[in-house]
Design a protein around this motif. Structure first.
Motif, short mmCIF file in Angstrom:
data_model
loop_
_atom_site.label_atom_id
_atom_site.label_comp_id
_atom_site.label_asym_id
_atom_site.label_seq_id
_atom_site.Cartn_x
_atom_site.Cartn_y
_atom_site.Cartn_z
N LEU A 17 0.83 -1.22 0.00
CA LEU A 17 0.00 0.00 0.00
C LEU A 17 0.86 1.26 0.00
CD1 LEU A 17 -3.02 -0.20 2.49
CD2 LEU A 17 -3.06 0.11 0.00
N ALA A 18 1.93 1.22 0.79
CA ALA A 18 2.83 2.38 0.86
C ALA A 18 3.46 2.66 -0.50
CB ALA A 18 3.90 2.15 1.92
N ALA A 19 3.72 1.60 -1.26
CA ALA A 19 4.29 1.78 -2.61
C ALA A 19 3.32 2.56 -3.49
CB ALA A 19 4.62 0.43 -3.22
N GLN A 20 2.03 2.30 -3.31
CA GLN A 20 1.03 3.05 -4.08
C GLN A 20 1.02 4.53 -3.69
OE1 GLN A 20 -2.83 1.15 -3.72
NE2 GLN A 20 -1.96 -0.87 -4.16
N SER A 21 1.49 4.82 -2.48
CA SER A 21 1.58 6.21 -2.02
C SER A 21 2.95 6.80 -2.30
CB SER A 21 1.28 6.31 -0.53
OG SER A 21 -0.02 5.87 -0.26
N PHE B 177 -0.76 -5.26 16.72
CA PHE B 177 -2.04 -5.48 17.40
C PHE B 177 -2.45 -4.29 18.27
CE2 PHE B 177 1.56 -7.69 19.26
CZ PHE B 177 1.63 -7.14 20.54
N LYS B 178 -1.63 -3.23 18.28
CA LYS B 178 -2.01 -2.03 19.03
C LYS B 178 -2.20 -0.81 18.12
CE LYS B 178 0.05 -3.29 23.45
NZ LYS B 178 1.18 -3.05 24.38
N ILE B 179 -2.14 -1.02 16.80
CA ILE B 179 -2.20 0.11 15.88
C ILE B 179 -3.63 0.64 15.75
CG2 ILE B 179 -1.97 0.70 13.41
CD1 ILE B 179 0.57 -0.92 13.33
N THR B 180 -4.60 -0.26 15.83
CA THR B 180 -6.01 0.18 15.74
C THR B 180 -6.78 -0.43 16.91
OG1 THR B 180 -6.68 -1.75 14.46
CG2 THR B 180 -5.95 0.20 13.20
N ASN C 110 -3.84 -0.44 6.59
CA ASN C 110 -3.99 0.94 6.13
C ASN C 110 -3.18 1.91 6.96
OD1 ASN C 110 -5.64 1.98 3.97
ND2 ASN C 110 -7.24 0.63 4.79
N LYS C 111 -3.33 1.78 8.28
CA LYS C 111 -2.65 2.72 9.17
C LYS C 111 -1.14 2.47 9.14
CE LYS C 111 -3.36 5.20 13.39
NZ LYS C 111 -4.13 5.34 14.61
N LEU C 112 -0.75 1.21 9.10
CA LEU C 112 0.68 0.89 9.08
C LEU C 112 1.34 1.44 7.82
CD1 LEU C 112 3.09 -0.48 10.42
CD2 LEU C 112 2.36 -2.65 9.40
N SER C 113 0.65 1.37 6.70
CA SER C 113 1.22 1.91 5.46
C SER C 113 1.40 3.43 5.58
CB SER C 113 0.35 1.56 4.25
OG SER C 113 -0.77 2.38 4.18
N GLN C 114 0.44 4.09 6.26
CA GLN C 114 0.57 5.54 6.45
C GLN C 114 1.75 5.87 7.35
OE1 GLN C 114 -1.27 7.80 4.66
NE2 GLN C 114 0.34 9.13 5.47
N ILE C 115 1.98 5.02 8.36
CA ILE C 115 3.15 5.21 9.25
C ILE C 115 4.43 5.12 8.42
CG2 ILE C 115 4.48 4.14 11.13
CD1 ILE C 115 1.72 3.18 12.29
#
Ligand SMILES: [Zn+2]
Length: 248
Positions: A56-60, A145-148, A235-240
């Protein structure tokens, strides 16, 4: 066109002409997971989640390299006595992390995110020490397991080989889950009162608090739940990854 690379499978030619802006280090453990999940569960899940987030991060617009998972996890008394449960002590883990940081730094790759999959691991003091030794290296850790927050998605809250871990494994690798063999993951509070109250910390004796090594009933697990839990995490990890990669 940006790329996410899985170093466990990559060949030199895949890597040589790509400028990677961040490396990702999945970190797990080798330990029993009730009677139904593999010993390497924490390695497998942190690696798969890291890879999906890196895609996902590659797409960004960033190139992310996912390193092979580290298998040495920190274990509790009552757990490390179990056959083939491997205790990776602090000094071993710190030596591994230092060697990885030192190698990447030498190669000009100066951002590393640890994606931890094992609750017993703790990297804060290691990262503080390495921040002193490598001030121009950005090193951070997170626990997938604590990201969301996903408590609303599950019936039985647990901690180890529980509904969450089992469901996410069923999403990625249903062939590795033998749910019919699972124990109930019942656990007892520690007998020492301040420990049970959470006002002191020490490692809990695992054989005293759990019979089947699990904490949390896994029987309501499903691949669908696993997907519902893991997609927001990815999703959130890719944003990180993107935020770290773009940080000047
Ligand atoms: Zn686990």
């Amino acid at each position: 066109m940006k790329t996410a690379c899985d170093l466990s499978k990559a060949i030199y030619g895949d890597v040589i002409n790509v400028d990677y802006s961040i490396a990702i280090l999945p970190w797990g453990a080798i330990e029993p997971h009730n009677y139904h999940l593999p010993y390497a569960t924490d390695c497998i899940l942190s690696q798969r989640i890291s890879m999906d987030a890196a895609h996902l991060a590659a797409q960004s617009g960033i190139n992310a390299m996912v390193l092979p998972p580290v298998t040495f996890g920190s274990q509790n008394p009552g757990q490390r006595e179990l056959p083939f449960c491997i205790h990776g002590r602090y000094s071993t883990q710190f030596a591994i992390l230092t060697d990885i940081v030192s190698s990447l730094h030498y190669q000009g790759i100066k951002k590393l995110l640890i994606v931890n999959g094992h609750g017993g691991n703790s990297f804060k003091n290691m990262i503080r020490d390495l921040a002193v030794d490598y001030p121009d290296f950005m090193l951070a850790s997170c626990e997938w397991f604590k990201i969301t927050n996903f408590e609303h998605l599950i019936e039985n809250v647990g901690e180890h080989a529980d509904e969450v871990e089992t469901s996410v494994m069923m999403y990625y690798h249903p062939e590795l889950v033998q749910l019919s063999k699972a124990g109930d993951g019942q656990s007892q509070s520690p007998r020492l009162k301040p420990l049970a109250e959470g006002v002191i910390w020490m490692p809990r004796n695992w054989s005293e608090i759990s019979i089947d090594t699990g904490i949390g009933n896994p029987h309501m697990s499903s691949a669908q739940k696993g997907e519902d839990i893991v997609l927001p995490i990815i999703n959130k990890l890719s944003q990180i990854m993107v935020d770290m990669a773009n940080h000047k």
